[in-house]
Scaffold this motif. Sequence first.
Motif, PDB file in Angstrom:
ATOM      1  N   THR A 403     -45.174   5.031  44.435  1.00 43.67           N
ATOM      2  CA  THR A 403     -45.550   4.544  43.108  1.00 43.67           C
ATOM      3  C   THR A 403     -44.522   4.962  42.071  1.00 43.67           C
ATOM      4  OG1 THR A 403     -47.817   4.862  43.784  1.00 43.67           O
ATOM      5  CG2 THR A 403     -47.451   4.506  41.453  1.00 43.67           C
ATOM      6  N   VAL A 404     -44.130   6.234  42.174  1.00 46.82           N
ATOM      7  CA  VAL A 404     -43.170   6.749  41.203  1.00 46.82           C
ATOM      8  C   VAL A 404     -41.820   6.047  41.358  1.00 46.82           C
ATOM      9  CG1 VAL A 404     -41.857   8.799  40.620  1.00 46.82           C
ATOM     10  CG2 VAL A 404     -44.299   8.961  40.926  1.00 46.82           C
ATOM     11  N   ALA A 405     -41.478   5.758  42.601  1.00 50.99           N
ATOM     12  CA  ALA A 405     -40.170   5.142  42.842  1.00 50.99           C
ATOM     13  C   ALA A 405     -40.169   3.650  42.520  1.00 50.99           C
ATOM     14  CB  ALA A 405     -39.747   5.367  44.289  1.00 50.99           C
ATOM     15  N   HIS A 406     -41.317   3.008  42.532  1.00 47.52           N
ATOM     16  CA  HIS A 406     -41.374   1.562  42.298  1.00 47.52           C
ATOM     17  C   HIS A 406     -42.346   1.240  41.182  1.00 47.52           C
ATOM     18  CE1 HIS A 406     -39.984   2.009  46.453  1.00 47.52           C
ATOM     19  NE2 HIS A 406     -39.263   0.931  46.206  1.00 47.52           N
ATOM     20  N   PRO A 407     -41.937   1.466  39.943  1.00 46.67           N
ATOM     21  CA  PRO A 407     -42.845   1.205  38.824  1.00 46.67           C
ATOM     22  C   PRO A 407     -43.278  -0.260  38.770  1.00 46.67           C
ATOM     23  CG  PRO A 407     -40.905   2.404  38.097  1.00 46.67           C
ATOM     24  CD  PRO A 407     -40.634   1.977  39.497  1.00 46.67           C
ATOM     25  N   GLN A 408     -42.447  -1.157  39.339  1.00 43.16           N
ATOM     26  CA  GLN A 408     -42.801  -2.581  39.234  1.00 43.16           C
ATOM     27  C   GLN A 408     -44.074  -2.911  40.014  1.00 43.16           C
ATOM     28  OE1 GLN A 408     -40.103  -1.345  40.552  1.00 43.16           O
ATOM     29  NE2 GLN A 408     -39.601  -2.258  42.528  1.00 43.16           N
ATOM     30  N   LEU A 444     -33.791  18.926  32.952  1.00 46.71           N
ATOM     31  CA  LEU A 444     -32.944  19.928  32.294  1.00 46.71           C
ATOM     32  C   LEU A 444     -31.468  19.672  32.552  1.00 46.71           C
ATOM     33  CD1 LEU A 444     -34.983  23.202  32.681  1.00 46.71           C
ATOM     34  CD2 LEU A 444     -34.926  21.579  30.813  1.00 46.71           C
ATOM     35  N   SER A 445     -31.153  19.089  33.720  1.00 43.68           N
ATOM     36  CA  SER A 445     -29.731  18.859  34.005  1.00 43.68           C
ATOM     37  C   SER A 445     -29.236  17.587  33.339  1.00 43.68           C
ATOM     38  CB  SER A 445     -29.523  18.772  35.520  1.00 43.68           C
ATOM     39  OG  SER A 445     -30.217  17.647  36.005  1.00 43.68           O
ATOM     40  N   GLY A 446     -30.149  16.785  32.777  1.00 36.01           N
ATOM     41  CA  GLY A 446     -29.722  15.555  32.115  1.00 36.01           C
ATOM     42  C   GLY A 446     -29.587  14.394  33.086  1.00 36.01           C
ATOM     43  N   ASP A 447     -29.892  14.641  34.349  1.00 34.38           N
ATOM     44  CA  ASP A 447     -29.761  13.590  35.356  1.00 34.38           C
ATOM     45  C   ASP A 447     -31.128  12.930  35.561  1.00 34.38           C
ATOM     46  OD1 ASP A 447     -28.895  12.024  37.423  1.00 34.38           O
ATOM     47  OD2 ASP A 447     -29.184  13.582  38.932  1.00 34.38           O
ATOM     48  N   VAL A 448     -31.614  12.296  34.495  1.00 37.30           N
ATOM     49  CA  VAL A 448     -32.970  11.763  34.541  1.00 37.30           C
ATOM     50  C   VAL A 448     -32.940  10.314  34.997  1.00 37.30           C
ATOM     51  CG1 VAL A 448     -35.100  11.565  33.260  1.00 37.30           C
ATOM     52  CG2 VAL A 448     -33.386  13.192  32.527  1.00 37.30           C
ATOM     53  N   SER A 449     -33.845   9.972  35.894  1.00 39.05           N
ATOM     54  CA  SER A 449     -33.950   8.580  36.322  1.00 39.05           C
ATOM     55  C   SER A 449     -35.288   8.026  35.858  1.00 39.05           C
ATOM     56  CB  SER A 449     -33.850   8.493  37.844  1.00 39.05           C
ATOM     57  OG  SER A 449     -34.974   9.119  38.409  1.00 39.05           O
ATOM     58  N   GLY A 450     -35.437   6.706  36.003  1.00 38.89           N
ATOM     59  CA  GLY A 450     -36.688   6.069  35.613  1.00 38.89           C
ATOM     60  C   GLY A 450     -37.853   6.634  36.385  1.00 38.89           C
ATOM     61  N   ALA A 451     -37.597   6.992  37.657  1.00 36.97           N
ATOM     62  CA  ALA A 451     -38.670   7.512  38.502  1.00 36.97           C
ATOM     63  C   ALA A 451     -39.211   8.824  37.920  1.00 36.97           C
ATOM     64  CB  ALA A 451     -38.163   7.736  39.913  1.00 36.97           C
ATOM     65  N   ASP A 452     -38.305   9.636  37.376  1.00 36.93           N
ATOM     66  CA  ASP A 452     -38.746  10.913  36.812  1.00 36.93           C
ATOM     67  C   ASP A 452     -39.716  10.692  35.662  1.00 36.93           C
ATOM     68  OD1 ASP A 452     -37.171  12.300  38.585  1.00 36.93           O
ATOM     69  OD2 ASP A 452     -35.423  12.218  37.256  1.00 36.93           O
ATOM     70  N   ILE A 453     -39.404   9.685  34.840  1.00 39.84           N
ATOM     71  CA  ILE A 453     -40.294   9.412  33.708  1.00 39.84           C
ATOM     72  C   ILE A 453     -41.593   8.807  34.214  1.00 39.84           C
ATOM     73  CG2 ILE A 453     -40.515   8.109  31.569  1.00 39.84           C
ATOM     74  CD1 ILE A 453     -37.498   8.252  31.355  1.00 39.84           C
ATOM     75  N   PHE A 454     -41.461   7.950  35.225  1.00 37.29           N
ATOM     76  CA  PHE A 454     -42.677   7.306  35.722  1.00 37.29           C
ATOM     77  C   PHE A 454     -43.594   8.304  36.423  1.00 37.29           C
ATOM     78  CE2 PHE A 454     -45.368   4.234  37.835  1.00 37.29           C
ATOM     79  CZ  PHE A 454     -45.600   3.386  36.760  1.00 37.29           C
ATOM     80  N   TYR A 455     -43.032   9.401  36.853  1.00 42.50           N
ATOM     81  CA  TYR A 455     -43.856  10.488  37.405  1.00 42.50           C
ATOM     82  C   TYR A 455     -44.932  10.885  36.388  1.00 42.50           C
ATOM     83  CZ  TYR A 455     -44.762  15.418  38.649  1.00 42.50           C
ATOM     84  OH  TYR A 455     -45.342  16.616  38.939  1.00 42.50           O
ATOM     85  N   PHE A 456     -44.521  11.036  35.140  1.00 43.51           N
ATOM     86  CA  PHE A 456     -45.485  11.427  34.103  1.00 43.51           C
ATOM     87  C   PHE A 456     -46.482  10.311  33.836  1.00 43.51           C
ATOM     88  CE2 PHE A 456     -41.744  14.044  33.126  1.00 43.51           C
ATOM     89  CZ  PHE A 456     -42.326  15.285  33.209  1.00 43.51           C
TER      90      PHE A 456
END
Lengths: 752, 511
Positions: A403-408, A444-456
């Motif tokens: 789910t987190v990896a495929h927000p679509q 924190l490392s700045g290497d944020v992907s869409g999946a990281d945000i979709f986790y929340f």
Amino acid sequence: MAGSQLKSLKAALAKEGLIGAQKKKKSSDKRRSDTEKVIRGIRDEYNRFDQNVNRTKRDVSVIAGGQFVKEGSDQHNDVSRRKGAIQRTLKSQYELERKQKGKQGGLIDRRFGEKHKGLSEEERMLERYRRERAKEAKKRVFSLESDDEGADDDEGFILTHAGKPLAVDDDDDNIPLKHPNEEDMVEAAPTKRKSKREVMNEIIAKSKFYKKQRQDAHAQQQEEIMDLDDEFEDVMDAVRESQPAKPQFSSKSEEDIAYDQRVRELTYDRRAAPADATETEEEIKKKEEERWKKLVAAREARMTARDAEGDDLDDYWHQSSDDEEGEEIDGEKGEDGDDEDGEGSGRFSRKPLAVAMPSSLKDFPEENVGEFIGQVAKAYAPHLAEGNKQLMDNFVALLFEYTVAHPQHAEVTIPQLRKLASKYNEELVTRVRNEINTIRDHLLSGDVSGADIFYFVAIGLIFSTSDHYHLVVTPAVIMINEYLASLTKESSLAQVYIGVALVDIYLQYQRLSKRYSPEVVRFMALALSRLVPEPSKVDGSESTESNLGAKPPKKPVTAPLSLSALPKGDVDLRYPVLLKLIKQVGQITDLWRDLGVLLDIGDALGPWVNHTAKYYAGANPEVASTATMVGKLTEAARRDRKPLTLQYHRAIAIPTYAPAFDENFNPNKHYDNNVHRAELNKLRHTLKKERKQTLKDIRQEQKFIAGEKIKETKQFYDDYHKKMSNIINSIQTTEGREKNEYDRERKRRKQG
Amino acid sequence: MGKSTAKSAKSAKSAKSSTPKTKDVSRKRPEFTPAKIDALVAQLIDANALNNLVALLEMWQTHVPSVLAQGGDDEATARHLVGGLFKSFNHLIRENRMALPKHKYDEKKAVAVKWLNKQYSTFIDNLLSVVQQSNHAPSLTVDACDVLMQLVKAETEAHYTEAFFAEKPLRRVRQAVLASENPAVVAWFAEEYLSPYFDLRFYWFHNLAPEITEAMFDNYLVLVEHLRELKDQQFAEKQLPSRVVPEKFRAHFQEATLAVLTLPKLTHAHYQRIMANLHKRIIPHMHQPHQLMDFLTHCYHQGGDLPLLTLSSLWELMKHHNLEYPDFYTKLYALLTPEMMASTYRPRFMRLCELFLSSTHLSAQLVASFIKRLARLTLTAPVPATVAVVPFVYNLLKAHPTVMVMIHRPEGGADEFNAEETNPLKTGAISSSVWELEALTSHYHPHVATLARIYSEPFRKLRYNMEDFYDWDYSQLVQQEQRKRYKAAAALEFEERGVFGAGNYLEDWVA
């Protein structure tokens, strides 16, 4: 002793200070008992004859009144006299009671269980009935006149041996029994009324007779059937000859055969269970409403349950005592909803569906993910096979990852996941919590992907985010705020973009609980100062280099905000992000309108919104309306602001202590400043003492009574034996005399 | 020794340049083993075979540079070689064979002594270069330091005057250590030698000031960080030469430190480093700490986090050295900024604030200003700072009950707080209320929210132990959450909502 006795008595009393002019006031604190003792002493002195002194030959010490005393001494006599007095009192009391026993009226309720509170009415009645019956039965045991009735009435109780009643002596079963009536007829004389026992025997004999008859008839029938069977072939031959030949195969149509098959199948099918009563639309609606209300109430309770977890507050902040065992959280007990519809049909279809349990994200199909998930859940329901629970646990965790990896696909997967989460809660929660560190590293490392945000986002959609404390949501919220706090004036547009997304998620989390976040406010002010054109006009900052939207563009570019495609610089997202920010300012002022600090928030963010409205109000009317709303709310907050009154509670007394200055202070004694408590303790002590004394008295009395009773019994038996021996003696005497008389008479007759 | 310095430097150079050649030689002489070294040293000591020194030093030139460059297995043997050479020279020094003869006519002996001294200075140069540049062979470096100090000791003791200290060789060691590339070696040196030996410390800082350069900055601070404080009493306990007195040491130390502070090209990071150590590691060693006044005052007026760091040193001076600082609280008040709340030095600053505001003689106006300012800051502060502020203000309210009106004012009144005012005595904060702290009761962090409720409850607790609250950061908070165990099912959302699109969870977003 000179002078009269009266004089010497007076002198003695005066000497003790009991009569005459009292020299010292001190005598007043002499205790009453002391005075009595003295008077008794004086009285004893003048009644020498009342004292009996037991002189002993040897010096013997005994324990009297709890201490060693010399036998025969005054002290000893005193004690023994006192004991004697007690004995006498007891005796007289006992006598009195005995005399009055049975002579004083009163009703004693002897019904069973009348005072027993533990028994219910029925139990009481039942027990009474049973007792009554038992009593009656007991009565009749030796009843001579109705011994037959007794045999009848005791509910068929008869002595048996090897299952046969002892009374019936039918030792040869093979001999066909005579009909009892025949025998009766032979003996035939209706001499007396039959006893119950005889009747019973008769009945038994009759039933045996009929049974035998039945058996015989059956045997005969069987024999006949056998004979018929033997003849059957012959009959059939005759029949076959007479009838035309039938077709060898069934002439049934295909349809009929299918029908038969179906009927046969149905025979073995599960019996149709009665369905629940059909509910009307209204009933269903009402039920649903009730369920909803219940859920909302539970959510409300969790939201405000502050002490559920806050008891160990001091321990929480006290880091040094880091106990590794961890704290336990009282969560809401998972509602085991009836989500069985997925597996209900699986129970007796028994055919595992042709879906493979996915082991990695690649195993999920491209299309129809929802259907696939449903199939997997159905096929691997835990009750179908051992180990399915494990597989499903893994699957749920994997599904979260997917789910987190495929927000679509989220629209499909999230409801499924939510449904599964109620069943496989622990595994899901554990997996989501394990992910925390990875996500945090990314943030924190700045290497944020869409999946990281979709986790929340996924957390917000699956878990209840309004709780005061939540095992998954609380760390997630901390992480969101940590990211927002880590942004600085030098942060890039991409970072601001992520921040805006996280703020949106945070606001969704708090849409009910409305919790305040300082980090969000700080981020808003920071992001606005980075994005608005000509920020120096608002905060007077000179340097505009770091500003991302230095000049107001003529025609603002609008682009949709995408979660998965984070800005890389090719699309100019400044305008949409700025618009989103303005909208968020409107949202937070609305969300936190009840907080006392709305004024300060409005003062901090309002100027930025107004400033933006100057440039973009024409292009987007929403900006202007937000600016107006923020302004109005801020003004209202300014008007309504009242000084805090947080300490409205009962005044708390300050404990004060005053020294007592006791001259006779004894450090070993216990002093209690609390008068009430002291009195209470004193009373308690007295009570204890008195109870002890009373118990002692009761024991003594009981002992005395027991002694008396023994004495009485002994006396009774002695009297009886005496009486009996007297009677015997007198009889023997009489007999002896009579015998002598007889002998003499015989002798005389012989002689005569 | 001093005469040979220049020569030895030259020879060291030549040794380096001739390395490729000596490698060819090494093929002819393969033996570089502890046994061989032991044999050579034994021969030298027992049979007075001085020429063995040449062999040993040649070994050095052949093998040690590669060890220094790469480390490796030969390090143990190299250490053995250092030991062997030290044993030899120590023997020679103690036998007094290295001193020039008193009589001029003993020319033959004089030649021998000169030759020996040349070998000796080569050895010393080699050791110094090891100390200075080794990053690969730390144990060899430590050995070299040890040997150098032993030689200093031997030279000192071999001298005929009682009060003599071999300062010249020490100075060379000093330069090498301060120029070392490995700060761990410097730290080790400070702890092993400078802290326990007072006379060594004394001569170490003697005339150090003129030699200080920017390159030495880091090593000097490492040295200072690891220097244990010494009390006058400890000085007295040791029986030291009359020249070694604490006052003089302090004067030397001060001279050197001031030289470091006045280096022209110090960066912000340098100042941060100095400030971090100033109050604990430097001021106690100084002869006249008040000489730092101007420096500190200047730093205090700088922007950024420097003033935060300066505070503790200033406090030290005010407390123990009679520094009068009239606008102290105004400056302190000015330091309370949003940047400070996010700074890594926040715990340190808060600790100092607690100290400065602990006096009960402060005016209520001043305390109220600080409370209001702190409360304002929590509006935008990160959680770790908020965690500290809540009990901090509680303690202040408890210590200054007159300020309680800020949380309880039933009779009402106008809020006259002026956030722009810089003088904490004139802000009018006492007429205001701390709505900001009340708002924290609905903070998103459950424990902060519960903690913030203390203001609406009776003030029963005497005071909070602030040490529990200062040193939090986000990672600790997350860890604390992770430590909690799963016990009962986590509550789930029951509202069915769409994800993207209008009216749904993420209204303005697309996947």
